[in-house]
Design a protein around this motif. Structure first.
Motif, PDB file in Angstrom:
ATOM      1  N   ILE A  53       0.855  -1.191   0.000  1.00 12.52           N
ATOM      2  CA  ILE A  53       0.000   0.000   0.000  1.00 12.52           C
ATOM      3  C   ILE A  53       0.892   1.243   0.000  1.00 12.52           C
ATOM      4  O   ILE A  53       1.807   1.352   0.835  1.00 12.52           O
ATOM      5  CB  ILE A  53      -0.926   0.029   1.233  1.00 12.52           C
ATOM      6  CG1 ILE A  53      -1.822  -1.224   1.261  1.00 12.52           C
ATOM      7  CG2 ILE A  53      -1.777   1.306   1.245  1.00 12.52           C
ATOM      8  CD1 ILE A  53      -2.598  -1.397   2.552  1.00 12.52           C
ATOM      9  N   LEU A  54       0.627   2.171  -0.942  1.00  5.85           N
ATOM     10  CA  LEU A  54       1.240   3.505  -0.923  1.00  5.85           C
ATOM     11  C   LEU A  54       0.204   4.459  -0.356  1.00  5.85           C
ATOM     12  O   LEU A  54      -0.870   4.650  -0.949  1.00  5.85           O
ATOM     13  CB  LEU A  54       1.652   3.931  -2.333  1.00  5.85           C
ATOM     14  CG  LEU A  54       2.994   3.362  -2.823  1.00  5.85           C
ATOM     15  CD1 LEU A  54       3.130   3.534  -4.332  1.00  5.85           C
ATOM     16  CD2 LEU A  54       4.151   4.033  -2.106  1.00  5.85           C
ATOM     17  N   LEU A  55       0.521   5.084   0.777  1.00  4.28           N
ATOM     18  CA  LEU A  55      -0.498   5.783   1.562  1.00  4.28           C
ATOM     19  C   LEU A  55      -0.126   7.240   1.809  1.00  4.28           C
ATOM     20  O   LEU A  55       0.945   7.529   2.368  1.00  4.28           O
ATOM     21  CB  LEU A  55      -0.685   5.058   2.907  1.00  4.28           C
ATOM     22  CG  LEU A  55      -1.616   5.694   3.921  1.00  4.28           C
ATOM     23  CD1 LEU A  55      -3.066   5.633   3.441  1.00  4.28           C
ATOM     24  CD2 LEU A  55      -1.481   4.983   5.283  1.00  4.28           C
ATOM     25  N   ASP A  56      -1.012   8.139   1.414  1.00  3.02           N
ATOM     26  CA  ASP A  56      -0.863   9.553   1.767  1.00  3.02           C
ATOM     27  C   ASP A  56      -1.383   9.742   3.193  1.00  3.02           C
ATOM     28  O   ASP A  56      -2.307   9.045   3.623  1.00  3.02           O
ATOM     29  CB  ASP A  56      -1.658  10.415   0.779  1.00  3.02           C
ATOM     30  CG  ASP A  56      -1.383  11.905   0.998  1.00  3.02           C
ATOM     31  OD1 ASP A  56      -0.303  12.228   1.533  1.00  3.02           O
ATOM     32  OD2 ASP A  56      -2.246  12.714   0.652  1.00  3.02           O
ATOM     33  N   ILE A  57      -0.801  10.707   3.923  1.00  4.22           N
ATOM     34  CA  ILE A  57      -1.195  10.927   5.317  1.00  4.22           C
ATOM     35  C   ILE A  57      -2.360  11.911   5.416  1.00  4.22           C
ATOM     36  O   ILE A  57      -3.343  11.668   6.104  1.00  4.22           O
ATOM     37  CB  ILE A  57       0.003  11.432   6.143  1.00  4.22           C
ATOM     38  CG1 ILE A  57       1.031  10.299   6.288  1.00  4.22           C
ATOM     39  CG2 ILE A  57      -0.452  11.895   7.531  1.00  4.22           C
ATOM     40  CD1 ILE A  57       0.522   9.078   7.010  1.00  4.22           C
ATOM     41  N   VAL A  58      -2.257  13.036   4.732  1.00  9.34           N
ATOM     42  CA  VAL A  58      -3.273  14.090   4.855  1.00  9.34           C
ATOM     43  C   VAL A  58      -4.345  13.856   3.800  1.00  9.34           C
ATOM     44  O   VAL A  58      -4.110  14.054   2.602  1.00  9.34           O
ATOM     45  CB  VAL A  58      -2.650  15.495   4.695  1.00  9.34           C
ATOM     46  CG1 VAL A  58      -3.715  16.566   4.852  1.00  9.34           C
ATOM     47  CG2 VAL A  58      -1.521  15.698   5.691  1.00  9.34           C
ATOM     48  N   MET A  59      -5.541  13.381   4.266  1.00 14.02           N
ATOM     49  CA  MET A  59      -6.645  13.097   3.362  1.00 14.02           C
ATOM     50  C   MET A  59      -7.961  13.431   4.055  1.00 14.02           C
ATOM     51  O   MET A  59      -8.059  13.365   5.294  1.00 14.02           O
ATOM     52  CB  MET A  59      -6.651  11.607   2.973  1.00 14.02           C
ATOM     53  CG  MET A  59      -5.471  11.136   2.152  1.00 14.02           C
ATOM     54  SD  MET A  59      -5.612   9.382   1.713  1.00 14.02           S
ATOM     55  CE  MET A  59      -5.570   8.608   3.335  1.00 14.02           C
ATOM     56  N   PRO A  60      -9.008  13.751   3.295  1.00 19.61           N
ATOM     57  CA  PRO A  60     -10.321  13.943   3.886  1.00 19.61           C
ATOM     58  C   PRO A  60     -10.963  12.594   4.222  1.00 19.61           C
ATOM     59  O   PRO A  60     -10.443  11.541   3.852  1.00 19.61           O
ATOM     60  CB  PRO A  60     -11.082  14.661   2.779  1.00 19.61           C
ATOM     61  CG  PRO A  60     -10.450  14.175   1.519  1.00 19.61           C
ATOM     62  CD  PRO A  60      -8.992  13.993   1.845  1.00 19.61           C
ATOM     63  N   VAL A  61     -12.117  12.654   4.926  1.00 22.51           N
ATOM     64  CA  VAL A  61     -12.929  11.491   5.304  1.00 22.51           C
ATOM     65  C   VAL A  61     -12.194  10.612   6.319  1.00 22.51           C
ATOM     66  O   VAL A  61     -12.654  10.393   7.435  1.00 22.51           O
ATOM     67  CB  VAL A  61     -13.346  10.649   4.083  1.00 22.51           C
ATOM     68  CG1 VAL A  61     -14.258   9.503   4.520  1.00 22.51           C
ATOM     69  CG2 VAL A  61     -14.008  11.503   3.028  1.00 22.51           C
ATOM     70  N   MET A  62     -11.051  10.032   5.956  1.00 27.77           N
ATOM     71  CA  MET A  62     -10.232   9.247   6.898  1.00 27.77           C
ATOM     72  C   MET A  62      -8.775   9.479   6.550  1.00 27.77           C
ATOM     73  O   MET A  62      -8.344   9.183   5.442  1.00 27.77           O
ATOM     74  CB  MET A  62     -10.545   7.747   6.823  1.00 27.77           C
ATOM     75  CG  MET A  62      -9.701   6.895   7.772  1.00 27.77           C
ATOM     76  SD  MET A  62      -9.974   5.106   7.573  1.00 27.77           S
ATOM     77  CE  MET A  62     -11.638   4.947   8.202  1.00 27.77           C
ATOM     78  N   ASP A  63      -8.011  10.039   7.513  1.00 24.21           N
ATOM     79  CA  ASP A  63      -6.613  10.333   7.211  1.00 24.21           C
ATOM     80  C   ASP A  63      -5.764   9.066   7.224  1.00 24.21           C
ATOM     81  O   ASP A  63      -6.209   7.982   7.612  1.00 24.21           O
ATOM     82  CB  ASP A  63      -6.059  11.389   8.171  1.00 24.21           C
ATOM     83  CG  ASP A  63      -6.033  10.907   9.617  1.00 24.21           C
ATOM     84  OD1 ASP A  63      -5.756   9.712   9.845  1.00 24.21           O
ATOM     85  OD2 ASP A  63      -6.304  11.723  10.522  1.00 24.21           O
ATOM     86  N   GLY A  64      -4.505   9.240   6.809  1.00 22.21           N
ATOM     87  CA  GLY A  64      -3.612   8.102   6.667  1.00 22.21           C
ATOM     88  C   GLY A  64      -3.272   7.417   7.968  1.00 22.21           C
ATOM     89  O   GLY A  64      -3.180   6.178   8.030  1.00 22.21           O
ATOM     90  N   TYR A  65      -3.080   8.185   9.061  1.00 25.92           N
ATOM     91  CA  TYR A  65      -2.740   7.579  10.350  1.00 25.92           C
ATOM     92  C   TYR A  65      -3.888   6.707  10.875  1.00 25.92           C
ATOM     93  O   TYR A  65      -3.667   5.615  11.410  1.00 25.92           O
ATOM     94  CB  TYR A  65      -2.391   8.661  11.367  1.00 25.92           C
ATOM     95  CG  TYR A  65      -1.040   9.303  11.135  1.00 25.92           C
ATOM     96  CD1 TYR A  65       0.072   8.536  10.803  1.00 25.92           C
ATOM     97  CD2 TYR A  65      -0.871  10.689  11.252  1.00 25.92           C
ATOM     98  CE1 TYR A  65       1.310   9.124  10.586  1.00 25.92           C
ATOM     99  CE2 TYR A  65       0.361  11.290  11.039  1.00 25.92           C
ATOM    100  CZ  TYR A  65       1.451  10.496  10.702  1.00 25.92           C
ATOM    101  OH  TYR A  65       2.676  11.075  10.488  1.00 25.92           O
ATOM    102  N   THR A  66      -5.117   7.203  10.739  1.00 21.71           N
ATOM    103  CA  THR A  66      -6.275   6.411  11.180  1.00 21.71           C
ATOM    104  C   THR A  66      -6.367   5.123  10.367  1.00 21.71           C
ATOM    105  O   THR A  66      -6.572   4.028  10.918  1.00 21.71           O
ATOM    106  CB  THR A  66      -7.568   7.223  11.022  1.00 21.71           C
ATOM    107  OG1 THR A  66      -7.442   8.446  11.742  1.00 21.71           O
ATOM    108  CG2 THR A  66      -8.765   6.434  11.530  1.00 21.71           C
ATOM    109  N   PHE A  67      -6.232   5.266   9.048  1.00 18.35           N
ATOM    110  CA  PHE A  67      -6.265   4.082   8.176  1.00 18.35           C
ATOM    111  C   PHE A  67      -5.165   3.095   8.559  1.00 18.35           C
ATOM    112  O   PHE A  67      -5.391   1.883   8.668  1.00 18.35           O
ATOM    113  CB  PHE A  67      -6.101   4.526   6.720  1.00 18.35           C
ATOM    114  CG  PHE A  67      -5.889   3.384   5.763  1.00 18.35           C
ATOM    115  CD1 PHE A  67      -6.958   2.646   5.289  1.00 18.35           C
ATOM    116  CD2 PHE A  67      -4.605   3.032   5.337  1.00 18.35           C
ATOM    117  CE1 PHE A  67      -6.749   1.588   4.401  1.00 18.35           C
ATOM    118  CE2 PHE A  67      -4.397   1.986   4.462  1.00 18.35           C
ATOM    119  CZ  PHE A  67      -5.483   1.263   3.991  1.00 18.35           C
ATOM    120  N   LEU A  68      -3.963   3.595   8.807  1.00 15.45           N
ATOM    121  CA  LEU A  68      -2.828   2.741   9.145  1.00 15.45           C
ATOM    122  C   LEU A  68      -3.063   2.006  10.455  1.00 15.45           C
ATOM    123  O   LEU A  68      -2.751   0.817  10.589  1.00 15.45           O
ATOM    124  CB  LEU A  68      -1.564   3.594   9.223  1.00 15.45           C
ATOM    125  CG  LEU A  68      -0.215   2.857   9.266  1.00 15.45           C
ATOM    126  CD1 LEU A  68      -0.085   1.892   8.095  1.00 15.45           C
ATOM    127  CD2 LEU A  68       0.924   3.861   9.268  1.00 15.45           C
TER     128      LEU A  68
END
Length: 714
Positions: A53-68
């Motif tokens: 997975i290539l994951l951006d940190i700053v995102m709307p709806v659910m950020d990268g840290y929460t997803f991780l």
């Protein structure tokens, strides 16, 4: 064509997402997500098919840290490596990403070669780690694999030379039955439960593995003395698992003393110790010790010598005589084998036969005995001795030999003997292991003219079904069964019933292991045909038996007597009374090879047939729907006339409690509802015949009338 590995790109910026997809597209299959929530939905569909997975940190709806955090907490997705991408290249952001479970960190703007190298490196690292994990651990239970267990034990023993260790191995008895009855998933759950038991009770410093399919091994620091209670408690915990109520486990213990022997051999010794107590109730563990070691060394020595012994004719047959009880006439012999070793001396079969049965050599030895017995019979014929038969053993291993019939036929032709001179003893325990195969094989041998003896009847496996299905001529009662039954009062036990049943089935009965005059007299009183045992004749060399053969009155052949009885049995009549000619035809086709069928379409003809055939009638199948209720008239006549009372009767008719109850009240012994399978009818006929034979021997069993059930519906 090799499928591309799949990468999930999670990036809210469309331009950045397109750039990453363009960089990766040539080497990977790329899946896109605009935010963490959408990425989780993709993971639910794709699962472990996602390689990275290539994951951006700053995102709307659910950020990268929460997803991780969610991904790394999930057992299904936690092993998928994640590379975090962000505009910031600060050390704090990198540490934060790694602390949340990321495998790597790359900063924007993207540099294609850096992205490709890091992606390839991390995917390769993950696959390598997964392969190592697969090699190290058993995929079902999570315990160490056998190969890795060996390595860990070897290292531990070298690192801690002063610590005493034990290797404990366990074996589940008849685990295959669990898979067959409850299914493989249920068996797998039991194995996982046992693995948890090992981890719970062995302690954190123990090394545990799944040794084989249903075997486990563990290296323990020696901390206690082992007791049956300890392992009994472990068995109780295993029995509490689903579908594991009747699971039996045996443990073997090897005290690690000689660290120079391979770990594999240590485990083998523990497993061998466990196997020594299989079948021993209340015995849960055994230790590998000098006694067991000496036994194994002796078995290995025997194994090394057995082929040479056969070639050098070190094996000799001894003959144990059989006598007819009523007049003490010689009636045959059983060929037993002895091993006369040039250095060890005379060896009892108890010392080598069990080993030969385990290692397969028993088939060669059996064929040697068959050949030697036939050679002796031919020699006696040339000398003019009266012709008698000799019984030889056919082991369970012989039954599996596709050439068995050819071998036996070649042997008797070689010595110009009729098949009936060689009686074949089949142990009853063989039937319980391969019932269909043994019935087929023995049936063919009997058709060829060999006399079949069921050996060791009453040793613990006996069933009336087996006795009926096995095509035998002679029933040999087990020595321990004889000793047990003759020790009981005359009105107790089942010996009289067994002999009465054998008489009805036209089987001759040989009692083995007769050792006292009292036993012989009891057998004589209840009508047993033949006896064999130390009291009347010990096993003896062939030359000594020849003296007995010359001095005795002209011997008879118990096999010929059995064949005569079998012919009588074929003449036993099944009275079939039914108004439906089609039904009578079906029964005649199905049972005509077992009985002589006498048919009647009405009650008057049935009663006339009974008067004519009387005692030759083994049983009656009687329709309750005969015209004018004449079926009930026949039943009433059977109850009224004492001469006919003994004929066991299976009533037939349409299903219905009223008709069935009326039939039982009229004196029927059983009821077969139409339509029914002919095999079902046969079982019912056999049941009422057996029960009738039992009543004849034990008249108090049914005091309220002639019928088996005393006129009651049960």
């Amino acid at each position: 064509m090799i499928a591309k590995k799949k990468i999930l790109v999670v990036e809210d910026n469309t331009l950045n997402r397109m750039l990453l997809c363009q960089i990766l597209a040539n080497d990977y299959d790329v899946v896109e997500a605009e935010n963490g929530k959408q990425a989780l939905e993709i993971l639910e569909q794709e699962g472990e098919r996602i390689s990275l997975i290539l994951l951006d940190i700053v995102m709307p709806v659910m950020d990268g840290y929460t997803f991780l955090s969610i991904v790394k907490a999930s057992p299904s997705y936690s092993l998928i490596p994640v590379i975090v991408t962000t505009q910031s290249d600060s050390e704090l952001d990198e540490v934060a990403a790694l602390s949340h479970g990321a495998a790597d960190f790359v900063a924007k703007p993207y540099r294609p070669q850096i992205i490709l190298h890091r992606v390839a490196s991390i995917i390769h690292l993950r696959e390598t780690a997964a392969m190592i994990n697969l090699i190290q651990y058993d995929s079902l239970t999570g315990l160490y694999s056998k190969a890795f267990f060996y390595q860990r034990v070897k290292e531990t023993l070298l690192q801690r030379p002063d610590q005493e260790f034990d290797i404990i191995c366990s074996d589940i008895v008849n685990f295959k039955l669990i898979n067959d009855i409850f299914g493989v998933p249920a068996g797998d759950r039991i194995l996982c439960g046992i693995a948890d038991l090992y981890l719970t009770h062995s302690g954190s410093r123990a090394i545990c593995c799944r040794f084989n399919a249903d075997q486990f091994a563990c290296l323990l620091e020696r901390r206690w003395e082992y007791t049956d209670e300890m392992f009994q408690q472990a068995c109780a915990e295993i029995s509490a698992l689903p579908h594991a109520k009747n699971v039996v486990m045996k443990w073997g213990i090897y005290h690690v003393e000689n660290r120079n022997i391979p770990v594999e051999q240590m485990c083998d010794r523990a497993i061998l110790a466990a196997r020594t107590i299989k079948g021993q109730y209340g015995k849960y563990f055994a230790k590998y010790d000098d006694n067991l070691r000496n036994k194994l060394l002796w078995e290995q020595t025997v194994t090394n010598n057995m082929d040479a012994a056969l070639q050098e004719k070190q094996f000799e047959i001894y003959l144990q005589p059989k006598f007819r009880i009523k007049d003490n006439r010689l009636a045959g012999a059983e060929a037993l084998v002895r091993w006369k070793h040039p250095e060890w001396g005379m060896q009892s079969p108890a010392q080598f036969i069990p080993l030969f049965e385990r290692n397969g050599f028993i088939t060669k030895l059996d064929q040697y005995v068959w050949d030697r017995a036939c050679e002796v019979l031919q020699d006696w014929d040339r000398k003019g001795y009266p012709p008698i038969a000799v019984s030889v053993n056919v082991s369970r291993a012989d039954i599996y030999n596709a050439d068995l019939e050819d071998i036996l036929q070649r042997t008797i032709k070689k010595y110009e003997l009729p098949p009936a001179r060689l009686h074949l003893e089949i142990t009853e325990s063989a039937y319980t292991e391969t019932p269909k195969q043994i019935v087929d094989v023995v049936g063919h041998l009997r058709e060829l003219g060999f006399i079949i003896e069921m050996d060791d009847f009453g040793a613990g496996y006996s069933s009336l079904n087996m006795l009926n299905e096995m095509p035998v001529d002679i029933l040999k009662l087990d020595m321990k069964f004889i000793q047990s039954e003759t020790a009981k009062p005359a009105n107790q036990g089942i010996l009289r019933f067994i002999i009465s049943l054998a008489r009805w089935m036209s089987l001759s009965v040989v009692a083995e292991g007769v050792e006292t005059q009292e036993q012989l007299e009891r057998l004589r009183a209840i009508g047993c045909d033949f006896a064999q045992g130390y009291y009347i004749g010990k096993p003896m060399p062939v030359k000594d038996f020849e003296v007995l053969l010359q001095q005795s009155p002209p011997p008879l052949d118990c096999g010929e007597e059995s064949l005569h009885r079998a012919q009588e049995r074929q003449n036993q009549i099944l009275l079939l009374v039914d108004e439906d000619a089609g039904y009578r035809n079906e029964v005649r086709k199905a049972l005509g090879d077992r009985f002589q069928i006498v048919e009647a379409a009405d009650g008057r003809t049935a009663l006339a047939s009974i008067a004519v055939y009387d005692r030759r009638i083994a049983a009656a199948v009687l329709s309750m729907t005969l015209p004018e209720e004449s079926g009930f008239e026949v039943l009433e006549a059977l109850q009224r006339e004492k001469a006919f009372c003994r004929i066991p009767t299976v009533a037939t008719g349409p299903a219905g409690m009223q008709l069935e109850g009326k039939a039982f009240a009229a004196g029927a012994d059983d009821f077969a509802a139409k339509p029914h399978l002919q095999t079902s009818l046969l079982k019912r006929i056999q049941h009422v015949i057996y029960a009738s034979a039992f009543e004849e021997e034990m008249p108090d069993a049914a005091p309220d009338g002639c019928g088996l059930l005393g006129g009651q519906n049960s």
